[in-house]
Design a protein around this motif. Structure first.
Motif, PDB file in Angstrom:
ATOM      1  N   PHE A  52       0.793  -1.230   0.000  1.00 63.02           N
ATOM      2  CA  PHE A  52       0.000   0.000   0.000  1.00 63.02           C
ATOM      3  C   PHE A  52       0.825   1.280   0.000  1.00 63.02           C
ATOM      4  O   PHE A  52       0.497   2.226  -0.699  1.00 63.02           O
ATOM      5  N   ASP A  53       1.904   1.332   0.760  1.00 62.28           N
ATOM      6  CA  ASP A  53       2.640   2.598   0.858  1.00 62.28           C
ATOM      7  C   ASP A  53       3.802   2.713  -0.116  1.00 62.28           C
ATOM      8  O   ASP A  53       4.409   3.774  -0.225  1.00 62.28           O
ATOM      9  N   VAL A  54       4.132   1.652  -0.837  1.00 58.89           N
ATOM     10  CA  VAL A  54       5.252   1.729  -1.783  1.00 58.89           C
ATOM     11  C   VAL A  54       4.855   1.433  -3.224  1.00 58.89           C
ATOM     12  O   VAL A  54       5.626   1.674  -4.139  1.00 58.89           O
ATOM     13  N   GLY A  55       3.665   0.895  -3.440  1.00 55.30           N
ATOM     14  CA  GLY A  55       3.242   0.522  -4.786  1.00 55.30           C
ATOM     15  C   GLY A  55       2.491   1.619  -5.510  1.00 55.30           C
ATOM     16  O   GLY A  55       1.942   2.527  -4.901  1.00 55.30           O
ATOM     17  N   ILE A 106       7.888  -6.397  -6.656  1.00 52.77           N
ATOM     18  CA  ILE A 106       7.283  -5.203  -7.244  1.00 52.77           C
ATOM     19  C   ILE A 106       8.027  -3.934  -6.833  1.00 52.77           C
ATOM     20  O   ILE A 106       8.255  -3.045  -7.647  1.00 52.77           O
ATOM     21  N   ALA A 107       8.409  -3.849  -5.565  1.00 48.73           N
ATOM     22  CA  ALA A 107       9.051  -2.633  -5.045  1.00 48.73           C
ATOM     23  C   ALA A 107      10.554  -2.815  -4.841  1.00 48.73           C
ATOM     24  O   ALA A 107      11.173  -2.082  -4.070  1.00 48.73           O
ATOM     25  N   TRP A 108      11.142  -3.766  -5.531  1.00 45.26           N
ATOM     26  CA  TRP A 108      12.566  -4.070  -5.384  1.00 45.26           C
ATOM     27  C   TRP A 108      13.406  -2.804  -5.591  1.00 45.26           C
ATOM     28  O   TRP A 108      13.312  -2.134  -6.607  1.00 45.26           O
ATOM     29  N   GLY A 109      14.199  -2.486  -4.596  1.00 46.23           N
ATOM     30  CA  GLY A 109      15.087  -1.328  -4.685  1.00 46.23           C
ATOM     31  C   GLY A 109      14.523  -0.042  -4.108  1.00 46.23           C
ATOM     32  O   GLY A 109      15.264   0.926  -3.945  1.00 46.23           O
ATOM     33  N   ASP A 110      13.248   0.007  -3.793  1.00 43.80           N
ATOM     34  CA  ASP A 110      12.676   1.219  -3.191  1.00 43.80           C
ATOM     35  C   ASP A 110      13.290   1.445  -1.816  1.00 43.80           C
ATOM     36  O   ASP A 110      13.419   0.523  -1.017  1.00 43.80           O
ATOM     37  N   LYS A 111      13.655   2.676  -1.541  1.00 39.47           N
ATOM     38  CA  LYS A 111      14.265   3.033  -0.260  1.00 39.47           C
ATOM     39  C   LYS A 111      13.211   3.070   0.837  1.00 39.47           C
ATOM     40  O   LYS A 111      12.094   3.524   0.632  1.00 39.47           O
ATOM     41  N   THR A 112      13.600   2.606   2.020  1.00 42.29           N
ATOM     42  CA  THR A 112      12.695   2.584   3.163  1.00 42.29           C
ATOM     43  C   THR A 112      13.493   2.495   4.450  1.00 42.29           C
ATOM     44  O   THR A 112      14.704   2.320   4.427  1.00 42.29           O
ATOM     45  N   GLY A 113      12.819   2.598   5.564  1.00 37.44           N
ATOM     46  CA  GLY A 113      13.436   2.397   6.869  1.00 37.44           C
ATOM     47  C   GLY A 113      14.128   3.622   7.427  1.00 37.44           C
ATOM     48  O   GLY A 113      14.142   4.686   6.822  1.00 37.44           O
ATOM     49  N   GLY A 117      16.875  12.552  10.712  1.00 35.23           N
ATOM     50  CA  GLY A 117      17.920  13.151  11.535  1.00 35.23           C
ATOM     51  C   GLY A 117      19.025  12.208  11.953  1.00 35.23           C
ATOM     52  O   GLY A 117      20.013  12.642  12.531  1.00 35.23           O
ATOM     53  N   LEU A 118      18.896  10.923  11.689  1.00 39.57           N
ATOM     54  CA  LEU A 118      19.944   9.974  12.047  1.00 39.57           C
ATOM     55  C   LEU A 118      20.822   9.695  10.837  1.00 39.57           C
ATOM     56  O   LEU A 118      20.388   9.814   9.697  1.00 39.57           O
ATOM     57  N   GLU A 119      22.043   9.286  11.100  1.00 36.56           N
ATOM     58  CA  GLU A 119      23.006   8.956  10.037  1.00 36.56           C
ATOM     59  C   GLU A 119      23.364   7.479  10.120  1.00 36.56           C
ATOM     60  O   GLU A 119      23.118   6.816  11.115  1.00 36.56           O
ATOM     61  N   GLY A 120      24.003   6.972   9.083  1.00 41.13           N
ATOM     62  CA  GLY A 120      24.490   5.595   9.086  1.00 41.13           C
ATOM     63  C   GLY A 120      23.391   4.576   8.889  1.00 41.13           C
ATOM     64  O   GLY A 120      22.415   4.814   8.187  1.00 41.13           O
ATOM     65  N   LYS A 121      23.557   3.437   9.558  1.00 40.08           N
ATOM     66  CA  LYS A 121      22.623   2.333   9.324  1.00 40.08           C
ATOM     67  C   LYS A 121      21.224   2.576   9.891  1.00 40.08           C
ATOM     68  O   LYS A 121      20.317   1.804   9.623  1.00 40.08           O
ATOM     69  N   TYR A 122      21.032   3.623  10.669  1.00 41.44           N
ATOM     70  CA  TYR A 122      19.699   3.966  11.168  1.00 41.44           C
ATOM     71  C   TYR A 122      19.153   5.232  10.514  1.00 41.44           C
ATOM     72  O   TYR A 122      18.103   5.710  10.880  1.00 41.44           O
ATOM     73  N   GLY A 123      19.874   5.760   9.550  1.00 41.20           N
ATOM     74  CA  GLY A 123      19.454   6.981   8.876  1.00 41.20           C
ATOM     75  C   GLY A 123      18.218   6.776   8.008  1.00 41.20           C
ATOM     76  O   GLY A 123      17.881   5.654   7.614  1.00 41.20           O
ATOM     77  N   PHE A 124      17.561   7.883   7.702  1.00 40.60           N
ATOM     78  CA  PHE A 124      16.334   7.865   6.909  1.00 40.60           C
ATOM     79  C   PHE A 124      16.567   7.199   5.562  1.00 40.60           C
ATOM     80  O   PHE A 124      17.493   7.551   4.837  1.00 40.60           O
ATOM     81  N   GLN A 125      15.777   6.215   5.237  1.00 39.32           N
ATOM     82  CA  GLN A 125      15.799   5.461   3.977  1.00 39.32           C
ATOM     83  C   GLN A 125      17.163   4.844   3.673  1.00 39.32           C
ATOM     84  O   GLN A 125      17.626   4.845   2.539  1.00 39.32           O
TER      85      GLN A 125
END
Length: 142
Positions: A52-55, A106-113, A117-125
């Protein structure tokens, strides 16, 4: 934490109900079981839950159309194996697993997570969607 907004989610939800309803109508006609008129839209929404939120709406429409057919196949499998009541598992579990993994393709490669304001492995997308992680997620839920 995707780039989509509430509007696209609402369009996709309504699209899933509509396309799932069309699939359900076809099954209702072929099987001569009116319950599929109601199961179709629900199946369409469940199979598209992860999408729903990425397609895009046309992705959702195609996947949702096949939701009732996944439910029907799951129902026939449950009856054949005598494992469970042929209602909830085919509707929720079968559609959930198929939809989750299909979303990976379907959404292979779409940025998420991540988070703002955070950097590194917890950063936006910082992460991206792929079928492998979607399959792992489905296994974790099961």
């Amino acid at each position: 934490m995707t780039t989509s907004g509430f509007g696209i989610v609402m369009i996709n939800v309504l699209t899933a109900f509509l396309a799932g309803g069309v699939g359900g109508l076809l099954i209702a006609y072929k099987e001569r079981q009116a319950a599929w008129v109601f199961l179709g839209p629900i199946s369409g929404a469940i199979i598209c839950g992860a999408l729903f939120d990425v397609g895009r709406p046309w992705d959702v429409a195609i996947l949702a159309f096949f939701g009732p057919f996944v439910t029907l196949l799951g129902q026939k499998l449950m009856v054949k194996l005598g494992i469970d009541d042929p209602k909830v598992v085919p509707l929720a579990l079968c559609n959930g697993v198929v939809g989750t993994i299909a979303t990976g393709f379907i959404a292979w490669g779409d940025k998420t997570g991540g988070y703002f304001g955070l950097e590194g492995k917890y950063g936006f997308q910082h992460a991206s969607i792929n079928p492998g992680w979607q399959a792992i997620g489905a296994l974790a839920i099961i």
